[in-house]
Design an enzyme around this catalytic site. Structure first.
Site, short mmCIF file in Angstrom:
data_model
loop_
_atom_site.label_atom_id
_atom_site.label_comp_id
_atom_site.label_asym_id
_atom_site.label_seq_id
_atom_site.Cartn_x
_atom_site.Cartn_y
_atom_site.Cartn_z
N SER A 148 0.58 -1.42 0.22
CA SER A 148 -0.57 0.05 0.27
C SER A 148 0.51 1.16 -0.05
CB SER A 148 -1.16 -0.24 1.28
OG SER A 148 -0.82 -0.36 2.53
N GLY A 149 2.21 1.29 -0.65
CA GLY A 149 3.33 2.07 -0.58
C GLY A 149 2.57 2.85 -2.10
N ILE A 150 3.36 3.73 -2.32
CA ILE A 150 3.23 4.61 -3.51
C ILE A 150 2.65 3.86 -4.81
CG2 ILE A 150 5.59 5.14 -3.69
CD1 ILE A 150 4.35 8.05 -4.95
N LYS B 137 0.28 -5.72 5.30
CA LYS B 137 0.77 -6.68 6.28
C LYS B 137 0.22 -5.47 7.71
CE LYS B 137 6.07 -6.25 5.78
NZ LYS B 137 7.00 -6.98 5.97
N GLY C 111 12.91 13.75 1.49
CA GLY C 111 13.07 15.03 0.44
C GLY C 111 12.52 15.31 -0.64
N GLY C 112 11.67 14.51 -1.74
CA GLY C 112 10.61 14.86 -2.40
C GLY C 112 11.32 13.71 -4.03
N GLU D 119 18.99 17.74 -4.68
CA GLU D 119 19.93 17.17 -4.12
C GLU D 119 21.36 16.61 -4.60
OE1 GLU D 119 17.42 14.22 -3.43
OE2 GLU D 119 15.99 15.40 -2.10
N ASP E 163 10.13 -8.72 1.76
CA ASP E 163 8.46 -10.35 1.81
C ASP E 163 8.94 -10.46 -0.61
OD1 ASP E 163 8.52 -9.84 3.98
OD2 ASP E 163 6.57 -9.48 3.84
N HIS F 147 22.02 4.92 3.23
CA HIS F 147 21.76 6.81 3.19
C HIS F 147 23.37 7.15 4.41
CE1 HIS F 147 20.29 10.58 4.19
NE2 HIS F 147 19.70 10.17 2.90
N ARG G 3 25.78 9.87 -3.32
CA ARG G 3 25.33 9.28 -1.70
C ARG G 3 26.63 8.58 -1.51
NH1 ARG G 3 19.07 7.48 -1.11
NH2 ARG G 3 19.37 9.86 -1.01
N HIS H 184 19.20 1.69 3.19
CA HIS H 184 18.28 3.01 2.68
C HIS H 184 17.29 1.73 1.57
CE1 HIS H 184 16.93 6.71 2.79
NE2 HIS H 184 16.54 6.83 1.27
#
Ligand SMILES: Cc1cc2nc3c(=O)[nH]c(=O)nc-3n(C[C@H](O)[C@H](O)[C@H](O)COP(=O)(O)OP(=O)(O)OC[C@H]3O[C@@H](n4cnc5c(N)ncnc54)[C@H](O)[C@@H]3O)c2cc1C
Length: 545
Positions: free
Chosen positions: A31-33, A53, A66-67, A132, A239, A260, A307, A368
């Site tokens: 259920s993320g982006i 979950k 950050g964006g 960035e 998973d 990160h 990074r 990260h």
């Protein structure tokens, strides 16, 4: 035809009465982006189930500070964004994937805005763009320093009000349901395996339910929890990648784990609190304990270096000095602007007695982001028929050997969109497979000593952090492999004898992921992007890869 799961089945009518079977056109795990944007797009074409979950809102997406990158105003251009992404990817990006994400980004940003996401604007009413590390222009749209939670909020709002979308919170996907169709390969790079849905543990009842679907989207996010120190929330256990690996789908580029460079040093907190890279873009300076700047000694771009270079530099500083952290310093910047731009970081640090307008911030690197994962094509299709993947669990070719900051949220949107277009175009051609048996764990019981699982979990994280972290070597990778093999054997035996629980599934998945990362790291006889092996410090010419 063999069902590719690790339990044996049998169907007994009495037993079946207790089992729940559900059927959908589109099944979305995550259920993320990636998962929610895909769900909103396919919902026009059929019934959709979104499985998470925990609660819908507990995602890596919600933690993004950050964006989201997109070419918005001149002098920025698609060419520049493409170039920056290719430079970061260190020779391993798929150019077609990079072009796709960069050129389709503005359209996807419009879509996010239409779903109610708010990005900060300046006094002239134009988007207030950040810049960035690794970006040659100002192109990061943001909502203060909590962009991800703003996106997550807007998507959840839309999904909860959509009549075609059913939401299953606190349901844990255990394994995908697949069969081989010997000799039937739909495209040369794909396998002959077909996906029919997923077995899902209802955490409330403890029952494993069968969810049949015409198409399945894997959007399970990252893997940070495989390591001891991570910026990822606890859900990031990889998973989806482990499930696809067990089903014999193609997984790639797992050696490219991004650390990160700057998480807040605070041993008491897991996940580690992230100090966004935008702070270095804003003028933050990395300093040794004695106040000396050090990044210029490692890279001419100083604190704005990508990074991986910054993370390795800090790793080196810590190994040389024996200290536990270095400092990020913004005390020379205007206090009001610092507070206005970074309100969450300001508040968080203040709660620990650090006033960032006056005090330097102690920082360490933390696991990260994963660049690799489930291999997908430009339509988001995995190597398993009717199984798509998007977001952090997918390997699209955008990042190559290293990810450019703020390119992942936009990648998730663009590839979820591609997958939604393909899945909805094909949905009328695909049927449900009703011959799939239910999960059978009769004869098994709950492990008597849960402490064994907890302990093995800690061991996996220690092995991965100590031997498969920022700087690797052959001896460390071999040692990690041998240690993990013992845990693998113990855990598989325990899994076969146990009733399914989230805890044992997480452990099993983490071991699978550790194995994949080590295997791919051992295979790469060079150092490139995020993968650095002191025994092969040079980069191989591309024709030798
Ligand atoms: C602290 C932090 C800051 C970041 N900042 C930025 C940034 O500024 N810009 C940027 O572009 N990227 C950033 N990222 C990376 C970015 O947030 C992630 O790559 C992206 O949000 C991943 O989205 P996703 O949809 O793939 O997965 P997620 O948002 O992680 O969602 C995964 C979903 O899968 C579900 N799930 C997982 N396993 C199962 C299972 N077995 N059964 C059921 N459900 C399951 C979870 O519950 C969750 O709902 C950041 C990441 C972190 C951790």
């Amino acid at each position: 035809m063999a069902v590719i799961i690790f339990k044996t089945f049998y169907i007994c009518s009495l037993y079946k009465d207790f089992r729940m079977r559900r059927e959908f056109d589109f099944l979305v795990i995550g259920s993320g982006i990636a998962g929610l944007s895909y769900a909103l797009k396919v919902a026009k074409y059929g019934s959709v189930a979104v499985v998470s979950k925990t609660e819908l809102k507990e995602t890596n997406t919600a933690y993004a500070q950050g964006g989201i990158s997109s070419v918005t105003y001149k002098p920025d251009s698609f060419e520049k964004h493409i170039e920056d992404t290719l430079i970061a990817g260190d020779g391993l990006c798929k150019v077609e994937a990079v072009k796709k994400v960069v050129t389709e980004a503005p359209e996807q940003i419009k879509q996010l805005l239409s779903w109610g996401t708010k990005f900060d604007k300046n006094k002239e009413g134009k988007f207030d763009l950040h810049r960035e590390g690794g970006h040659s222009e100002y192109r990061i749209l943001h909502h203060k320093d909590n962009t991800g939670s703003e996106i997550q909020r807007a998507l959840i709002e839309e999904v909860k009000h959509h009549p075609s979308i059913s939401v299953f919170e606190n349901h844990f996907a255990v394994d995908i349901i697949t069969q081989h169709h010997l000799g039937r390969v739909t495209e040369p790079w794909m396998t002959d395996i077909e996906c029919y849905g997923v077995y899902i543990l209802n955490k409330e009842t403890g029952a494993v339910e069968t969810v049949l679907a015409k198409t399945t989207m894997m959007a399970t996010g990252g893997i940070g929890s495989v390591y001891q120190t991570t910026t990822n929330p606890l859900i990031a256990t990889g998973d989806g990648i482990a499930m696809v690996f067990r089903a014999k789908g193609i997984i790639e580029n797992m050696e490219f784990v991004q650390f990160h460079p700057t998480s807040l040093y605070n041993l008491a907190q897991r996940p580690s609190f992230l100090i966004t890279e935008a702070m270095r873009g804003y003028g933050g300076i990395l300093r040794r304990g004695n106040g000396q700047e050090f990044m210029e000694e490692y890279d001419s771009r100083g604190c704005l270096a990508p990074r991986d270079i910054v993370a390795r530099a800090i790793d080196n500083e810590l190994k040389n000095s024996g200290e536990e952290f270095v400092y990020l310093d913004v005390t020379h910047k205007d206090s009001d602007v610092t507070r206005e731009h970074f309100p969450n970081i300001y508040k968080k640090c203040l709660s620990l007695g650090i006033d960032i307008t006056k005090d330097m911030i102690p920082v360490v690197p933390a696991a990260h982001y994963l660049c690799g994962g489930i291999k997908v094509d430009l339509k988001g299709k995995s190597s398993i028929l009717n199984l798509y993947a998007a977001g952090e669990c997918a390997s699209t070719g955008l990042h190559g050997a290293n990810r450019l900051a703020s390119n992942s949220l936009i990648e998730a949107l663009v590839f979820a969109d591609a997958a939604a277009k393909d899945a909805s175009r094909r949905i009328t051609e695909v049927g449900l497979n009703h011959r799939i048996p239910d999960w059978n764990d009769e004869g098994t019981s709950h492990p008597e000593e849960m402490i064994l699982i907890t302990q093995s979990n800690k061991e996996v994280q220690q092995i991965m952090s100590k031997y498969v972290g920022i700087v690797r070597s052959n001896i460390r990778l071999n040692r990690a492999y041998d240690r993990l093999e013992v845990l693998y054997r113990e855990t598989e035996a325990l899994f076969q004898d146990s009733k399914v629980s989230e805890k044992i599934c997480h452990l099993r998945n983490k071991i699978n992921l550790g194995y994949l990362i080590i295997k791919m790291a051992r295979k790469r006889k060079e150092s490139r992007g995020l993968h650095y092996n002191i025994d092969f410090p040079e980069k191989l010419p591309n024709e030798l890869l």
